[in-house]
Write an enzyme that holds these catalytic residues in place. Structure first.
Site, PDB file in Angstrom:
ATOM      1  N   GLU A 142       0.918  -1.555  -0.235  1.00 16.11           N
ATOM      2  CA  GLU A 142       0.170   0.005  -0.084  1.00 16.11           C
ATOM      3  C   GLU A 142       0.809   1.460  -0.362  1.00 16.11           C
ATOM      4  O   GLU A 142       0.380   2.564  -0.402  1.00 16.11           O
ATOM      5  CB  GLU A 142      -0.825  -0.080   1.210  1.00 16.11           C
ATOM      6  CG  GLU A 142      -1.995  -0.645   0.882  1.00 16.11           C
ATOM      7  CD  GLU A 142      -2.729  -1.282   2.066  1.00 16.11           C
ATOM      8  OE1 GLU A 142      -2.325  -2.098   3.412  1.00 16.11           O
ATOM      9  OE2 GLU A 142      -4.116  -1.113   2.708  1.00 16.11           O
TER      10      GLU A 142
HETATM   11  N1  MCN Z   1       6.984  -7.960  -0.260  1.00 16.27           N
HETATM   12  C1  MCN Z   1       8.900  -8.133  -0.619  1.00 16.27           C
HETATM   13  N2  MCN Z   1       9.842  -7.091   0.007  1.00 16.27           N
HETATM   14  C2  MCN Z   1       8.967  -6.353   1.219  1.00 16.27           C
HETATM   15  C3  MCN Z   1       7.331  -6.373   1.793  1.00 16.27           C
HETATM   16  C4  MCN Z   1       7.167  -7.131   0.909  1.00 16.27           C
HETATM   17  O1  MCN Z   1       9.053  -8.511  -1.316  1.00 16.27           O
HETATM   18  N3  MCN Z   1      10.138  -5.631   2.018  1.00 16.27           N
HETATM   19  C5  MCN Z   1       6.670  -8.410  -1.312  1.00 16.27           C
HETATM   20  C6  MCN Z   1       5.647  -9.926  -0.290  1.00 16.27           C
HETATM   21  O2  MCN Z   1       6.093 -10.669  -1.124  1.00 16.27           O
HETATM   22  C7  MCN Z   1       3.786  -9.756  -1.106  1.00 16.27           C
HETATM   23  C8  MCN Z   1       3.793  -8.086  -2.027  1.00 16.27           C
HETATM   24  O3  MCN Z   1       5.806  -7.598  -1.504  1.00 16.27           O
HETATM   25  O4  MCN Z   1       4.512 -10.939  -2.445  1.00 16.27           O
HETATM   26  C9  MCN Z   1       3.039  -7.776  -1.174  1.00 16.27           C
HETATM   27  O5  MCN Z   1       3.387  -7.351   0.089  1.00 16.27           O
HETATM   28  P1  MCN Z   1       2.116  -6.669   1.479  1.00 16.27           P
HETATM   29  O6  MCN Z   1       3.160  -5.752   1.873  1.00 16.27           O
HETATM   30  O7  MCN Z   1       2.944  -7.236   2.504  1.00 16.27           O
HETATM   31  O8  MCN Z   1       0.977  -7.030   1.290  1.00 16.27           O
HETATM   32  P2  MCN Z   1       0.082  -8.750   1.207  1.00 16.27           P
HETATM   33  O9  MCN Z   1       1.031  -9.716   0.904  1.00 16.27           O
HETATM   34  O10 MCN Z   1      -0.945  -8.475   2.574  1.00 16.27           O
HETATM   35  O11 MCN Z   1      -0.728  -7.920   0.006  1.00 16.27           O
HETATM   36  C10 MCN Z   1      -1.438  -6.540   0.046  1.00 16.27           C
HETATM   37  C11 MCN Z   1      -1.481  -5.722  -0.509  1.00 16.27           C
HETATM   38  C12 MCN Z   1      -2.636  -4.927  -0.454  1.00 16.27           C
HETATM   39  S1  MCN Z   1      -3.509  -4.315   1.461  1.00 16.27           S
HETATM   40  C13 MCN Z   1      -3.847  -4.530  -1.534  1.00 16.27           C
HETATM   41  S2  MCN Z   1      -5.129  -3.837  -1.473  1.00 16.27           S
HETATM   42  C14 MCN Z   1      -2.293  -5.031  -3.132  1.00 16.27           C
HETATM   43  C15 MCN Z   1      -1.317  -5.369  -2.572  1.00 16.27           C
HETATM   44  O12 MCN Z   1      -0.436  -5.707  -2.023  1.00 16.27           O
HETATM   45  N4  MCN Z   1      -3.616  -5.207  -3.604  1.00 16.27           N
HETATM   46  C16 MCN Z   1      -2.804  -5.996  -5.069  1.00 16.27           C
HETATM   47  N5  MCN Z   1      -1.022  -5.142  -4.068  1.00 16.27           N
HETATM   48  C17 MCN Z   1      -1.477  -5.625  -4.721  1.00 16.27           C
HETATM   49  N6  MCN Z   1      -0.697  -6.339  -5.887  1.00 16.27           N
HETATM   50  C18 MCN Z   1      -1.544  -6.243  -6.590  1.00 16.27           C
HETATM   51  N7  MCN Z   1      -1.205  -6.870  -8.210  1.00 16.27           N
HETATM   52  N8  MCN Z   1      -3.531  -7.037  -7.200  1.00 16.27           N
HETATM   53  C19 MCN Z   1      -3.638  -6.819  -6.218  1.00 16.27           C
HETATM   54  O13 MCN Z   1      -4.835  -6.618  -5.897  1.00 16.27           O
END
Ligand code: MCN
Ligand code: FES
Ligand code: FES
Length: 908
Positions: A868
């Site tokens: 986000e």
């Molecule tokens: N990640 C990483 N290194 C970090 C942090 C995160 O590689 N230091 C990677 C994670 O492994 C994950 C991605 O980034 O694959 C997002 O991680 P995170 O922020 O923890 O979020 P979530 O996995 O909980 O995903 C949800 C978040 C939200 S809340 C929405 S809304 C959203 C989003 O991610 N919707 C998406 N990204 C999106 N991306 C796509 N393509 N489609 C959506 O609907």
């Protein structure tokens, strides 16, 4: 019927088809070639692109009668296979160009034809091509797609090899922090990654097709529902209304705070007494075919008594407004911020005070894949619901009583999802499927068309904000007063939590010692508020970041310097009165400074066209990773004969849950020396995977990542021998030792107090800064974003390709929020183009990402979240840039050309 001789992917076929059927439906339905996807279904998104006789066409609107005999048709299945990939497919994987992957087949097919016609295209040629063929992507921000085509062209010209382009891992084989390609990429680029509608074609004969009777008004009493005529229609099995629902017929919004004046049971599955919003479901028709079901839908008669429609928070807050949910006031939740000293006297004597009103609207999510799902009873009598849910355990708790099924007998499974961006944090069609399966006892299938996607599913909740800053003449912030009203639509789910985001994020990033704020949640008849990426922060930060520019102007200070002076430094506290997890904003701003200075120089140069004016703008963004307070997650792992299996409910919108799980598990299991290909992922099936919590609030990398780490550490501990080496699976079995290990992790955080807004809600935060460079056409008011730069601190990066992709995609959603996206007008804004989806030429090709990687003490291996952050406040930087260019300050989004033009005209 027509007989057609066609050459499909090189093989001649004789097909008997309905001339009125679309090519997309024939390919998918008759030929079971589901690699071609249907998104908008009305020639707006290009997901259905195929090549017919050397031309890219949108097969969703191409009728079979218009396909010439002997036409040569190429679909994704004919572009390349898993064993023999086309260079475009390879390059798509290498560039992380398939996030959810729903648009990928259409883009790849489209690009194939481009490269047939032009073996050496420029980036602009590629952009022009995708614009012309209307290929739309909601996940990637488009830049990685252009990168992928450019490298595919180089591969085809023999200028580079796959080996040279493929990601390089360090000697030790570590994948954490690398560009390792996500496990689902291969299936996504070959069209073999089955989404819900693809799986729908593989359901058993006898599966009932569902269609909905929906409200066409926004507020009414239901006087009667007559289904008698519909029931007599051909193929109809059953027409289901509220009276057929054996359960409570309500979805619970799981009230978070006890001061909420509602009880959370306000959302009907099928409306019985009232219609609360346009699109509400009133009845379900179950029939043998979708066409039969739809025909019967038209025959259901609903007699309504129309009520006044309250389409915004101020309208529903008016003294004479009736209660939308009788018995619950339209303002049903209130929260305050009380930090430091009383602000009134401080503002009175402050050197400088600024105040303004702001509005961020009902941004629609616009995933390219519309909502879809199916349900059935298994052999044990359990009800299994497959959907796009990004919170399978959460949704089970929200819908089981409504359907009338015990929670142990309800299993949710997430299908591969073509993007949700948060709308699937709310149950949408799950309960409808459940009710229909219970009423009929048969497998049932429901897919939305794009109009239903737009009008039925939740939207970003608009915030109406009044904000005031007081500062010293040197530019030190001393006090802030905020007042915000959240238009949450008719259903309360998570509305209180969202309103709390105002206390947490208005003014965040800066040390503001004294704050008074008041926020409220308002029930209205416009689209119900569901989570949307950023969840409250794009609304909150828009006000505080634009007002900061107003303050800078009044102080005669550079907006960069004003921000630099006030960003968190050690000892400073957030608006909730706690110390942030790390202090990295100074470093972020230092990294941005050279880019900012260059952009200032750029803005001084005259644009190529005399009717354009250049400007630059910045903003900072902060958001928490996690749900408020002691959020927790569970993950299991198992040692197997071939490696390790990870069982996790890290739901995947398309963001890369598979990659996050794999990278985290691999990092945790490094002492084993295991290869990534020996780690198997079992994901998002409640029957097999534990409660890892929903994939919202950018929580998963932190929460689920930590639970994965803990589970893997338990495995290492469990299989360790006394000499420090590890037992094999066979040794474990021979010694009768357990091979299954559980991991759980709870965030060390506490919820905010509703009366003061004070607390320590998140154990981990993400931080960033945005810089936008724009040109505004002063004759039309149209803004062109020429370049976006972002400095991001998401902690240690688990996968660089994924995080780059998250940032590009989020930035472009911010661009849409700033300039075009809206769902206010139920007629105009009900499709992708009407609602302002950015296409490739609306988006800059020049997007630069810079990183600061501050280790997060509470993150797994130092990681924060990332999803986000890029949508916290990029729109504020664009709006600030528009002002910098032409002196028009847009405080109510979106800044569509007519609004900017009106501002220019008002200035004279
Ligand atoms: N990640 C990483 N290194 C970090 C942090 C995160 O590689 N230091 C990677 C994670 O492994 C994950 C991605 O980034 O694959 C997002 O991680 P995170 O922020 O923890 O979020 P979530 O996995 O909980 O995903 C949800 C978040 C939200 S809340 C929405 S809304 C959203 C989003 O991610 N919707 C998406 N990204 C999106 N991306 C796509 N393509 N489609 C959506 O609907
Ligand atoms: Fe055909 Fe969108 S253009 S599905
Ligand atoms: Fe393009 Fe998801 S990857 S829409």
């Amino acid at each position: 019927m027509l007989k057609k001789n066609l050459i499909i992917n090189g093989s001649s076929q004789v097909l008997i088809v309905d001339g009125e059927a679309t090519l997309a439906n024939v390919l998918r339905g008759q030929l079971h070639m589901t690699g071609t996807k249907i998104g908008c279904g009305k020639a707006q998104c290009g997901a259905c692109s195929v090549i017919v006789d050397g031309k890219v066409i949108r097969s969703c609107v191409t009728k079979m009668k218009r396909i010439p005999d002997h036409a040569e048709i190429t679909t994704i299945e004919g572009v390349g296979t898993k064993e023999h990939l086309h260079p475009l497919q390879l390059s798509w994987m290498i560039h992380g160009a398939a996030q959810c992957g729903f648009c990928s087949p259409g883009f790849i097919v489209s690009a194939k034809q481009l490269l047939e016609e032009n073996t050496n295209p420029s980036r602009e040629d590629v952009r022009d091509w995708f614009q012309k063929h209307r290929n739309a992507c909601r996940c990637t921000g488009y830049k990685p797609l252009v990168d992928a085509v450019m490298d595919a062209a180089r591969l085809m010209r023999g200028e580079v090899t796959t080996e040279e382009l493929w990601c390089k891992l360090p000697e030790d084989g570590r994948i954490w922090g690398s560009n390792y390609i996500r496990p689902s990429a291969l299936a996504k680029v070959t069209g073999t990654w089955d989404f819900g509608a693809d799986a729908g074609h593989k359901l058993p004969c006898g599966t009932l097709q569902l269609k909905l009777v929906q409200a066409k008004v926004s507020h009414a009493n239901i006087l009667s529902i007559d289904t008698s005529e519909a029931e007599k229609m051909p193929g109809v099995y059953r027409v289901i209304t509220a009276k057929d629902v054996v359960g409570k017929n309500k979805i619970t919004g799981l009230i978070t705070f006890p001061t909420n004046k509602g009880d959370g049971w306000d959302r009907p599955i099928l409306c019985d007494k009232k219609v609360f919003q346009f699109g509400d479901a009133i009845a379900i028709v179950a029939a043998d075919t979708a066409e039969h079901a739809q025909a019967a839908v038209e025959k259901v008669k609903v007699d309504l008594e129309l009520l006044p429609e309250y389409m915004s928070a101020p309208a529903a807050m008016a003294d004479d407004a009736i209660e939308i949910h009788p018995g619950t006031p339209n303002i049903y939740f209130e929260t305050k911020v009380v930090k430091g000293e009383d602000t009134a006297p401080l503002l009175e004597k402050a050197d400088v005070v600024v105040e303004d009103d702001f509005y961020v609207g009902r941004q629609p999510h616009m995933p390219i894949e519309p909502d879809v799902g199916y349900a059935f009873f298994d052999e044990d009598g359990k009800l299994i619901i497959h959907s796009k849910s990004i919170g399978i355990h959460l949704h089970q708790a929200m819908i089981c009583a409504g359907i009338g099924i015990e929670s142990e007998k309800l299993i949710l499974v997430q299908n591969n999802a073509g993007g949700t961006f948060g709308y699937k944090f709310s149950p949408t069609i799950e309960a409808l499927l459940g009710v229909a399966a219970v009423a009929t006892g048969k497998p049932v299938y429901l897919e939305f068309d794009y109009y239903q996607q737009m009008t039925y599913t939740g939207k970003r909740s608009p915030f109406f904000i009044n904000l005031k800053y007081g500062a010293t003449k040197e530019g030190k912030l001393i006090a802030m007063e905020s007042d915000w009203s959240v238009d949450h639509g008719p259903y309360s789910e998570f509305g209180d939590l969202l309103t709390i985001r105002g206390s947490q994020f208005i003014g965040s990033g800066y040390n503001i010692p004294n704050i008074r704020g008041f926020g409220r949640t308002v029930c209205t008849n416009h689209a119900w508020g569901s989570a949307f990426r950023g969840y409250g922060s794009p609304q909150s930060l828009f006000s505080s970041e634009v007002l900061l520019d107003e303050l800078a102007e009044k102080l005669g200070m550079d907006p960069f310097d004003l921000r630099y002076k006030n960003v968190y430094r050690p000892g400073d506290t957030t608006p909730t009165g706690c110390e942030p997890d790390v202090y990295c904003l100074v470093e972020i701003m230092d990294k941005l400074k050279p880019k900012y200075d260059q952009a200032k120089e750029w803005a001084k140069q005259p644009p190529a066209e005399p009717n354009k004016k250049r400007g630059i703008g910045i903003s900072i963004g902060v958001y928490g990773s996690g749900l408020d307070g002691a959020d927790s997650a569970a993950v299991n792992v198992e040692l197997t004969a071939t490696g390790v299996t990870v069982y996790t409910s890290w739901e995947d919108h398309g963001q890369g849950a598979d990659m996050g799980s794999l990278a985290t598990a691999h990092e945790a299991l490094r002492p084993l020396g295991i290869k990534p290909e020996n780690i198997k992922l079992v994901m998002n099936d409640m029957e097999r995977t534990p409660n890892s919590g929903p994939a919202g609030g950018s929580r998963s990398q932190v929460l689920v990542g930590n639970a994965t780490r803990v589970a893997c550490e338990a495995l290492l501990q469990g299989i360790k021998k006394e000499d420090g080496t590890f037992r094999t699976y066979e040794e474990m079995i021979a010694e009768n030792l357990p091979v299954f290990f559980q991991g759980a992790w709870t965030a060390p955080a506490s919820e905010c107090n509703v009366e003061t807004g004070q607390g320590n809600p998140f154990a981990v935060y993400m931080y960033g800064a945005f810089l936008s460079q724009v040109e505004v056409d002063i004759t039309t008011g149209k803004t062109n974003v020429v370049k976006m730069t972002m400095v991001a601190d998401v902690g240690k990066i688990a996968n660089k390709l994924v995080v780059d992709g998250q940032l590009y995609g989020g930035l472009v959603q911010g661009l849409g929020l700033a300039l075009s996206e809206d769902f206010e007008d139920l007629k105009k804004h009900s499709d992708l183009i009407g609602a302002g989806l950015p296409f490739i030429k609306d988006v800059p090709d020049d997007i630069e990402l810079l990183y600061v990687e501050t280790y997060r003490p509470n993150g797994p291996f130092g990681a924060a979240g990332s999803g986000e952050l890029p949508l916290t406040s990029p729109h504020a930087s664009i709006i600030n840039a528009i002002y910098n260019a032409c002196g028009v300050r847009v405080t109510h989004l979106p800044a569509r050309p007519e609004k900017v033009l009106a501002g220019l005209q008002a200035k004279g």
